[in-house]
Structure formats: structure tokens, C-alpha cells
Design an enzyme around this catalytic site. Structure first.
Site, PDB file in Angstrom:
ATOM      1  N   GLU A  68       0.853  -1.162  -0.020  1.00 50.66           N
ATOM      2  CA  GLU A  68       0.059  -0.083   0.041  1.00 50.66           C
ATOM      3  C   GLU A  68       1.032   1.432  -0.051  1.00 50.66           C
ATOM      4  O   GLU A  68       2.105   1.095   0.504  1.00 50.66           O
ATOM      5  CB  GLU A  68      -0.841   0.165   1.192  1.00 50.66           C
ATOM      6  CG  GLU A  68      -0.151   0.398   2.437  1.00 50.66           C
ATOM      7  CD  GLU A  68      -0.628  -0.151   3.747  1.00 50.66           C
ATOM      8  OE1 GLU A  68      -0.881  -1.421   3.794  1.00 50.66           O
ATOM      9  OE2 GLU A  68      -0.924   0.577   4.618  1.00 50.66           O
ATOM     10  N   LYS A  94       2.745   4.753   1.112  1.00 47.84           N
ATOM     11  CA  LYS A  94       3.386   5.200   2.320  1.00 47.84           C
ATOM     12  C   LYS A  94       2.813   6.619   2.142  1.00 47.84           C
ATOM     13  O   LYS A  94       3.604   7.452   1.336  1.00 47.84           O
ATOM     14  CB  LYS A  94       4.567   4.883   2.431  1.00 47.84           C
ATOM     15  CG  LYS A  94       5.315   5.424   3.385  1.00 47.84           C
ATOM     16  CD  LYS A  94       6.676   5.125   3.825  1.00 47.84           C
ATOM     17  CE  LYS A  94       7.347   5.547   5.377  1.00 47.84           C
ATOM     18  NZ  LYS A  94       7.448   6.952   5.387  1.00 47.84           N
ATOM     19  N   ASP A 132       2.785  10.536   2.904  1.00 49.26           N
ATOM     20  CA  ASP A 132       3.581  11.453   3.689  1.00 49.26           C
ATOM     21  C   ASP A 132       2.916  12.339   4.503  1.00 49.26           C
ATOM     22  O   ASP A 132       2.892  13.747   4.083  1.00 49.26           O
ATOM     23  CB  ASP A 132       4.866  12.217   2.688  1.00 49.26           C
ATOM     24  CG  ASP A 132       5.839  12.750   3.180  1.00 49.26           C
ATOM     25  OD1 ASP A 132       6.117  12.539   4.270  1.00 49.26           O
ATOM     26  OD2 ASP A 132       6.523  13.508   2.396  1.00 49.26           O
ATOM     27  N   TYR A 156      -4.384   2.614   8.570  1.00 53.89           N
ATOM     28  CA  TYR A 156      -3.584   1.551   7.829  1.00 53.89           C
ATOM     29  C   TYR A 156      -2.905   0.568   9.092  1.00 53.89           C
ATOM     30  O   TYR A 156      -2.303  -0.249   8.551  1.00 53.89           O
ATOM     31  CB  TYR A 156      -2.424   2.051   7.089  1.00 53.89           C
ATOM     32  CG  TYR A 156      -1.526   2.949   7.609  1.00 53.89           C
ATOM     33  CD1 TYR A 156      -0.699   2.586   8.871  1.00 53.89           C
ATOM     34  CD2 TYR A 156      -1.461   4.045   7.231  1.00 53.89           C
ATOM     35  CE1 TYR A 156      -0.044   3.678   9.498  1.00 53.89           C
ATOM     36  CE2 TYR A 156      -0.692   5.128   7.931  1.00 53.89           C
ATOM     37  CZ  TYR A 156       0.119   4.896   9.012  1.00 53.89           C
ATOM     38  OH  TYR A 156       0.914   6.100   9.383  1.00 53.89           O
ATOM     39  N   LYS A 164      11.204   2.652  -0.595  1.00 55.94           N
ATOM     40  CA  LYS A 164      10.746   4.061  -0.954  1.00 55.94           C
ATOM     41  C   LYS A 164      10.996   4.301  -2.532  1.00 55.94           C
ATOM     42  O   LYS A 164      11.650   3.721  -3.463  1.00 55.94           O
ATOM     43  CB  LYS A 164      12.004   4.947  -0.422  1.00 55.94           C
ATOM     44  CG  LYS A 164      12.249   4.449   1.131  1.00 55.94           C
ATOM     45  CD  LYS A 164      11.333   5.644   1.759  1.00 55.94           C
ATOM     46  CE  LYS A 164      11.850   6.904   2.001  1.00 55.94           C
ATOM     47  NZ  LYS A 164      11.217   7.858   2.766  1.00 55.94           N
ATOM     48  N   CYS A 216      38.183  27.957  15.954  1.00 51.06           N
ATOM     49  CA  CYS A 216      39.275  28.175  17.021  1.00 51.06           C
ATOM     50  C   CYS A 216      40.581  28.529  16.680  1.00 51.06           C
ATOM     51  O   CYS A 216      41.543  28.823  17.467  1.00 51.06           O
ATOM     52  CB  CYS A 216      39.174  27.073  18.244  1.00 51.06           C
ATOM     53  SG  CYS A 216      40.043  25.610  17.702  1.00 51.06           S
ATOM     54  N   CYS A 238      39.371  19.241  13.549  1.00 52.11           N
ATOM     55  CA  CYS A 238      40.100  20.606  14.412  1.00 52.11           C
ATOM     56  C   CYS A 238      40.756  19.686  15.626  1.00 52.11           C
ATOM     57  O   CYS A 238      40.214  18.839  16.030  1.00 52.11           O
ATOM     58  CB  CYS A 238      38.902  21.356  15.041  1.00 52.11           C
ATOM     59  SG  CYS A 238      39.633  22.473  16.427  1.00 52.11           S
TER      60      CYS A 238
HETATM   61  S1  IVH Z   1       2.611   1.240   9.054  1.00 50.85           S
HETATM   62  C1  IVH Z   1       4.131  -1.145  12.351  1.00 50.85           C
HETATM   63  N1  IVH Z   1       1.623   2.006   6.793  1.00 50.85           N
HETATM   64  O1  IVH Z   1       5.552   5.734   7.759  1.00 50.85           O
HETATM   65  C2  IVH Z   1       3.956  -0.492  11.331  1.00 50.85           C
HETATM   66  N2  IVH Z   1       3.080   3.601   7.992  1.00 50.85           N
HETATM   67  O2  IVH Z   1       8.192   4.833   8.551  1.00 50.85           O
HETATM   68  C3  IVH Z   1       3.806   1.085  11.510  1.00 50.85           C
HETATM   69  N3  IVH Z   1       3.230   5.589   7.033  1.00 50.85           N
HETATM   70  O3  IVH Z   1       5.434   6.626  11.355  1.00 50.85           O
HETATM   71  C4  IVH Z   1       3.687   1.947  10.362  1.00 50.85           C
HETATM   72  N4  IVH Z   1       2.119   5.400   5.252  1.00 50.85           N
HETATM   73  O4  IVH Z   1       3.763   7.620   9.724  1.00 50.85           O
HETATM   74  C5  IVH Z   1       2.529   2.230   7.986  1.00 50.85           C
HETATM   75  N5  IVH Z   1       0.698   2.549   4.926  1.00 50.85           N
HETATM   76  C6  IVH Z   1       1.424   2.989   5.819  1.00 50.85           C
HETATM   77  C7  IVH Z   1       1.948   4.200   6.189  1.00 50.85           C
HETATM   78  C8  IVH Z   1       2.721   4.422   7.201  1.00 50.85           C
HETATM   79  C9  IVH Z   1       2.709   6.280   6.164  1.00 50.85           C
HETATM   80  C10 IVH Z   1       4.277   6.538   8.011  1.00 50.85           C
HETATM   81  C11 IVH Z   1       3.730   6.503   9.649  1.00 50.85           C
HETATM   82  C12 IVH Z   1       5.118   5.800  10.252  1.00 50.85           C
HETATM   83  C13 IVH Z   1       6.110   5.877   9.228  1.00 50.85           C
HETATM   84  C14 IVH Z   1       6.962   4.679   9.391  1.00 50.85           C
END
Ligand code: IVH
Length: 735
Positions: A125, A127, A129, A237, A325, A435, A456
Site C-alpha cells: 500500500e 506510504k 507522507d 492503515y 521508497k 578556534c 580540528c
Molecule cells: S505502518 C508497524 N503504513 O511511515 C508499522 N506506516 O516509517 C507502522 N506511514 O510512522 C507503520 N504510510 O507515519 C504504515 N501505509 C502505511 C504508512 C505508514 C505512511 C508512516 C507512518 C510511520 C512511518 C514509518
């Protein structure tokens, strides 16, 4: 405010006026910082503060405990209660390449290799931002919402979250657990961001950098109606504490959330093979620009909750999930200047100051240049790093930069066609710009090569190093002293009140001097504000007023850290190459600070340090050398002695399941294990608080021996170590 000259005030009048002023200034602070809605002008505010100071000076015995003059800096937004997350809010490991994804699947396959028929499935799914939030529902009713904070403790922003239309106040449908914390991402769409920017420009208001930061600011408003006006959105999520699993799989659980009234990503899919995962990644990447909100990758999670639990966690991250990523976004700009910053350990770090440019929605003005060789275009072997021949970076050069997530932007290429005749090669300084001490490159004895960084040699006589060490000492991951951020540390250092860490703990004895330093800063800032008033009023005030804490509160916060956790304390010392993980390993091994010092000194004095230092998982030659440097230096000894006269680090105790029967025991696994892989066995034992060793010694408490056990079994028997089978192990730990 009265206009009577201060010298004409009677003590009673002075006392009454100080009370009025304290109240009025506090109210103005709240209106300004917390409600973002100042009710008086800056000039009026300053006049009140000056009047207050003048009266206090004339009537020092009337200074109130809540005097505005006791404020140490001042706060952005205080007043959100803290919420401890029962289940921590984790971050995710990252994958940048398909190989990283393959490795992730391979780790899973190996972990579960005993379960021949098991089929690992994943969800994939976007991620998002934004900012994660945790929403607690009791009997289907939204009762509390919190930010992630540091993962363990967040802030209670329930009132603000209630204004988000995507977040139901009552769950729809049925079958929800009695209590459940729904977790997901709060974000702002591009459309909303543009609209807000347009509104703000029309009214001459604030500058908004990108949707993510704006969403963050919108969530931390004191007045929920401001949050409401920002039209934030939410995707569910994940979940935290819950009275029962929402479903047996991730996919079904998230779809339950949809039934209960939450938006979920329409781009979530299930996949089994790496090809399916990457296929879905590509599909999401294609849609990225048309989604209308920022996403920065694709998250893969093990679908079956039972397998998530078994695979478990490493520090702060689930093993069973990874964020793949998207590649970094790039842009072209010009290098205006090269600045050198001197770090905590004296490293001269060059930074390129750039013509501001937008990369993936964010304005970039700086890029890291790493070190001297990097600027010259060569690696540590003298080989070219940007193209086939060494291409150096010059002031005035046109460069391609890239930005990946939160990391500092990098220069990936110099556009040579655009280089002009006046761009001359950069000469890296051979003296410290702070310094003036010589800045040298160490010779690495092992490789015979020069260190890539110039450092330094001024150590503690270099103010840059001293102040960086102090800032590090009080920082979050280290001693974490509330109210003593980098800004106040700078102030106390520059005022000569704190030279080394030990001085922090004696500040209380120098209260008048501390108060004076704070008053001087306030005065200076007030003057600055006058000069700038009208134009950049907001900025000036917000810098000035960060971290508003009463002096007593600050002293109390310092006292509260006189018995720090040992791992934090070791990390806080700022020894080279000793980060949080290494500090924790040292704490675990030595248990007390005295033992660490004893072994450290013994090692430093030894002819062959590596043969003296105990073998610790994850600690190699570099760390040992750093310890030798540190403990071999008399000056550090003195600093440490003074510090230990003030603080008593707590002996390290293993916190994990300290009540399990194997907690604190040293366990060795040998032979063929039939129910679990070696790494699963290790993870399980560690979860239960045991220490897992690779070989049997007199320190071993239990040997778990499977069929085919050989020499370890013999050694154990010879040493009289308890030997049990895999079944007996499970019986003992009750699983
Ligand atoms: S799962 C145990 N799913 O990414 C797993 N996180 O790097 C917990 N985030 O702090 C996170 N989209 O803010 C998950 N589809 C997604 C996400 C997601 C964004 C963010 C979230 C988390 C960070 C982790």
C-alpha cells in the site's frame, strides 16, 4: 499599565503592579503562541516587559515566583498533555532497491524455514507522507487521539483530531473490539495546500513550505477551529492497543476499518512473490502524480498477524514490514557559497549554500558536501566519484541535487557545460574556522590511508566542539533534559556558566547569574524586535519565545536527570563512534558505569587493547579505538570525574520480560532445532530477557541441544551446564 515612575511606587503599589503584569504578560504569551492570535502589539508587549523588569530591579524582594522574568526562553505550544502509547508507534525499515525487497523476503523465508508449508503473504500500500496519529475508541466511541511523538510518548490532540471529517466520532457497523486504537496518517492534499497558501498570501500571512509540515502545524494548534479550517484528511492503515485482533490478517483488518467508517487507501493489495510486490509498487508509482497528495513509497507488511507476531521486532521497527521508497527527486541549482561547520568531535563539515530550489514540494537551500575529497570529486582511494574523471565542486557551479525523504540533500552531478571561468577550485581550510587550531586528517593505521575528514585538533579549547558536546549531552536520545535545549545550552555556554557537562548540574547554585543571562538575552531580543518590528515580527518573536519554562522548572528538570539510564549516559558522553545502539550494548555488557570505566582504562593502558577488551556482539576495532582514545585522555578523566560527582547513572537492567524464568540467563542453542529456526530461537529467548551466546562457557546457564549436538554439548556436560531439549525449552518458557 500604570505610568507612575517606578521610583515613586510604594512597595504595595509595586507588588500589585507586578501581579497585574505577570498575569497580563502570561495572557499575551498564550494569545500569541498557543492561539496564534496576538491581542496586543509587540510594542505594548515589550513595554509591559520593560516595566516589569524595572519594578523587579527596584523591588527585588517582591519578585514573584511566577515572574515573567523567570522564563527561560519561551514555548511554541505548550499545554498538550502527554500520552504514553501502550503499544509503541514504530517506524519502518526502508528498501531502496529491488534487491533490498528480495533480501526482505529472503529474511522472512529463512526465519520461517522450519514451516515447510507456510506461505508468506504480504500487503502492499502507499506510504503516505503525513503525520501518524493514534485514535483510541472505547465501545465504538472516539475518546482520545495522540501524535506519534517519539514513538513511546505522544501528545494528546484529541480536540484537533475530532475536527477531521475522515475520523468518525463513533464507529459504524458492528463487531469492533471493546477498545481499539486505530492508527493511520493525517495528511493535507495539494489542493488544500494551494488554497491555504493563496488565502495566506492574500492576507499577508505566514509562509507555508510543504503540505506535510503544514499538516503538522495544523494539528498542533491550540484552537481546534484553526485545525478544522485546514481540511486535513486521514487514512487508516494500522492499529495499536486493542482488546482483540480486528481480524486474522492485515488486509482483512484494514478492510474492517473501512466498514467502521475510516477511509483506507484504495491502492492496497495482497501479494505473495517479489514480482507481485514490485508490480504493485510500479503501479502505485505510475499513479503517484495524479493522487493529489504526497506519497513517498510503498509499504509491504506480512499479511498474517500470527506470523507478524512470530517474526517480531527489532529496536523501533517491525521485522515483518518494510517501506520501499521511491527514488529521490532531483533538481538543478547553483552553489552560492561553501561554509564549514565544526561538529561535536571536531570534524570540519562542508556545506553548500544553494540558490533556493524546490525539490518534490520542498525548498532546498543547503546540501551536504561530506568532506574535502568529496568536493574534489574523489573517493578514499583517490578514484573519481562523479563520472570518469574527478570533477570538483566550485562556488558558482550549476549542480544537480537530489533529496530523498528527510535526509539532507546531496549533490549528484556538476553541470560542466555551465561552468564559468570565474569558478575556481575550492581550497579546503587547514585550520579550524572557529578556534584557529590546526585541522588535520588522521592516518588510519590499519589501512594506511588518511581519514576522509579533516578534524580540528583544538578539542575542548575549541568552542565549537565544546558547545556541540554539550548540545549532544542534553539532547533527546542522550540525557534528555527538558527545557534545556540547544538554545539555552548556547546561552549558558556563551555566558561562561556551563563549560563542561558537570556544570549543568551546579547551575542552581548560580541562580542569580543564570537569571542575569536570561534577562540579557530577553533585553537583546526586545531590541532586535524593535528594529525588526512590523517586518519579520512573527519570526523574531517565535525564536525568542521558544521553550518557556520557569527557572525552577528548569532546575527541577535537571535534578530529575541525576540518575540517568546507563545507556543514555554512555551515549551522552559523545565518544566517537558510540551511537545509541553501541551505548546500549556497552551498558548491557558492563551493567555499571564504574565497570565501564575500569575496563575502559584497563584497555587504554594495554599494549594490545583488542586482546583486553571483551568480545561484544556488534563492537569492533573502531569502537575499541575510540574507547582507548577517550579513556586514555586525562582531560576526559577529569570531565568524567566532575560529572560523576553530580550524577549517578542507574545500573543497567534488562527490561524485557524480567519476570520470565529465563530472564537474565545465558542460553546457547546447538544441534538441529525442529520447531524454529536458529534466528527465531534467538529472537524468542531475547524477548524473554535471556542472553543468547554463541559458545558454551562457565557463564552459560542453559544449553538447548537438538539432535546432532556435538562439541558444545560435550563442553556443557564437562562444565556441568544444564542441558535441555527443544521441547523442554518450550515447556519451560510456557510456549
Ligand atoms: S505502518 C508497524 N503504513 O511511515 C508499522 N506506516 O516509517 C507502522 N506511514 O510512522 C507503520 N504510510 O507515519 C504504515 N501505509 C502505511 C504508512 C505508514 C505512511 C508512516 C507512518 C510511520 C512511518 C514509518
Amino acid at each position: 499599565m500604570s505610568t507612575k515612575p517606578v521610583e515613586d511606587l510604594s512597595p504595595d503599589e509595586a507588588e500589585a503592579e507586578l501581579a497585574r503584569l505577570a498575569e497580563a504578560i502570561a495572557a499575551a504569551d498564550i494569545a500569541y503562541h498557543q492561539n496564534d492570535a496576538p491581542e496586543i502589539t509587540d510594542a505594548e508587549y515589550d513595554a509591559m516587559r520593560r516595566r516589569n523588569d524595572a519594578i523587579e530591579e527596584a523591588f527585588p524582594h517582591l519578585i514573584r515566583p511566577d515572574s515573567p522574568g523567570n522564563a527561560v526562553g519561551a514555548p511554541p505550544v505548550e499545554g498538550f498533555a502527554k500520552v504514553r502509547h501502550q503499544v509503541p508507534m514504530l517506524s519502518l525499515a526502508k528498501a531502496y532497491t529491488e534487491q533490498d525487497v528480495l533480501d526482505f523476503l529472503e529474511r522472512g523465508r529463512r526465519f520461517f524455514e522450519r514451516d515447510k508449508d507456510l506461505e508468506l503473504a504480504f500487503t502492499a500500500e502507499p506510504k503516505i507522507d503525513g503525520l501518524s496519529a493514534s485514535l483510541r475508541y472505547e465501545n465504538g466511541v472516539f475518546v482520545q487521539g495522540a501524535t506519534r511523538g517519539d514513538g513511546s510518548v505522544g501528545e494528546d490532540i484529541t480536540a484537533n483530531l475530532r475536527t477531521i471529517k475522515d475520523i468518525p466520532h463513533k464507529l459504524k457497523g458492528s463487531g469492533w473490539p471493546r477498545t481499539i486504537e486505530i492508527r493511520g496518517e493525517v495528511y493535507m492534499t495539494y489542493a488544500e495546500f494551494q488554497a491555504l497558501k493563496a488565502r495566506s498570501a492574500a492576507s499577508g500571512g505566514q509562509h507555508y513550505v510543504n503540505p506535510r509540515n503544514t499538516a503538522a502545524g495544523s494539528l498542533r494548534q491550540k484552537d481546534p477551529s484553526i485545525t478544522a479550517s485546514r481540511n486535513l484528511r486521514f487514512f487508516a492503515y494500522a492499529w495499536g492497543a486493542t482488546s482483540e485482533d480486528p481480524a486474522p490478517t492485515q488486509f482483512e483488518a484494514v478492510h474492517k476499518f473501512a466498514e467502521w467508517g475510516f477511509p483506507i487507501s484504495p491502492l492496497m493489495a495482497r501479494a505473495k512473490t517479489v514480482d507481485e510486490l514490485i508490480g504493485h509498487y510500479k503501479k502505485i508509482e505510475e499513479q503517484r502524480s495524479s493522487l493529489g497528495y504526497d506519497i513517498d513509497g510503498v509499504v509491504y507488511k506480512v499479511d498474517q498477524l500470527e506470523l507478524q507476531r512470530r517474526w517480531g521486532y527489532v529496536t523501533g521497527e517491525p521485522r515483518w514490514a518494510i517501506a520501499h521508497k521511491f527514488p529521490a527527486e532531483q533538481a538543478t541549482t547553483v552553489v552560492r557559497r561553501i561554509d564549514i561547520q565544526v561538529g561535536r568531535t571536531g570534524t570540519l563539515a562542508p556545506i553548500a549554500r544553494l540558490e533556493p530550489v524546490t525539490v518534490g514540494g520542498v525548498v532546498v537551500e543547503n546540501a551536504t558536501l561530506h568532506n574535502e575529497d568529496y568536493i574534489a570529486g574523489i573517493d578514499s582511494n583517490g578514484l573519481p566519484i562523479r563520472g570518469d574523471v574527478p570533477i570538483d565542486i566550485r562556488i558558482g557551479d550549476t549542480v544537480v541535487i537530489q533529496r530523498a525523504g528527510d535526509v539532507i540533500p546531496q549533490i549528484v552531478r556538476v553541470v560542466l557545460e555551465k561552468r564559468t571561468a570565474d569558478a575556481v577550485p575550492y581550497e579546503f581550510p587547514h585550520t579550524c574556522p572557529v578556534c584557529g587550531s590546526p585541522a588535520t586528517r588522521d592516518l588510519n593505521e590499519k589501512t594506511g590511508k588518511e581519514d576522509s575528514r579533516r578534524r580540528c585538533t583544538g578539542e575542548l579549547i575549541c568552542p565549537a566542539q565544546a558547545i556541540e558536546r554539550l548540545r549532544h549531552f542534553v539532547s533527546r536520545g542522550a540525557m534528555d533534559i527538558e527545557g534545556l535545549g540547544a538554545e539555552n545550552m548556547d546561552l549558558f555556554f556563551n555566558a561562561g556558566l556551563v563549560k563542561t557537562a558537570a556544570d549543568i548540574f551546579t547551575l542552581r547554585d548560580r541562580r542569580p547569574e543564570v537569571q542575569k543571562a536570561l534577562a540579557e538575552r530577553r533585553e537583546q531580543q526586545a531590541r532586535q524586535r524593535e528594529v525588526l518590528s512590523g517586518k519579520t515580527r512573527k519570526n523574531v518573536r517565535s525564536v525568542e519565545d521558544r521553550n518557556y519554562e520557569g527557572l525552577d522548572k528548569l532546575f527541577a528538570a535537571i535534578d530529575a536527570r541525576r540518575e540517568p539510564e546507563l545507556d543514555r549516559f554512555i551515549f551522552a558522553l559523545g565518544i566517537r563512534h558510540i551511537g545509541e545502539t553501541t551505548a546500549a550494548a556497552l551498558a548491557r555488557t558492563f551493567s555499571t558505569v564504574e565497570e565501564l570505566i575500569r575496563v575502559g582504562k584497563e584497555t587504554a593502558a594495554a599494549a594490545d587493547p583488542k586482546s583486553v577488551f571483551p568480545s561484544i556482539d556488534g563492537i569492533g576495532g573502531t569502537v575499541i579505538e575510540a574507547l582507548v582514545d577517550f579513556f586514555g585522555n586525562q582531560r576526559n578523566d577529569d570531565v568524567l570525574d566532575a560529572l560523576l560527582a553530580q550524577v549517578r547513572p542507574k545500573p543497567y537492567v534488562v527490561a524485557v520480560s524480567a519476570n520470565s524464568v529465563v530472564a537474565g540467563k545465558t542460553v546457547v542453542f546447538t544441534g538441529t532445532l525442529e520447531k524454529m529456526s536458529r534466528s527465531e530461537a534467538k529472537a524468542m529467548a531475547e524477548r524473554l530477557g535471556a542472553k543468547v551466546a554463541g559458545s558454551v562457557s562457565a557463564k552459560t546457564d542453559i544449553l538447548v541441544a537438538g539432535p546432532g549436538a556435538g562439541s558444545k554439548l560435550k563442553t556443557a556436560e564437562a562444565l556441568g551446564v544444564e542441558v535441555i531439549s527443544e521441547d523442554e525449552w518450550f515447556a519451560r518458557v510456557g510456549q
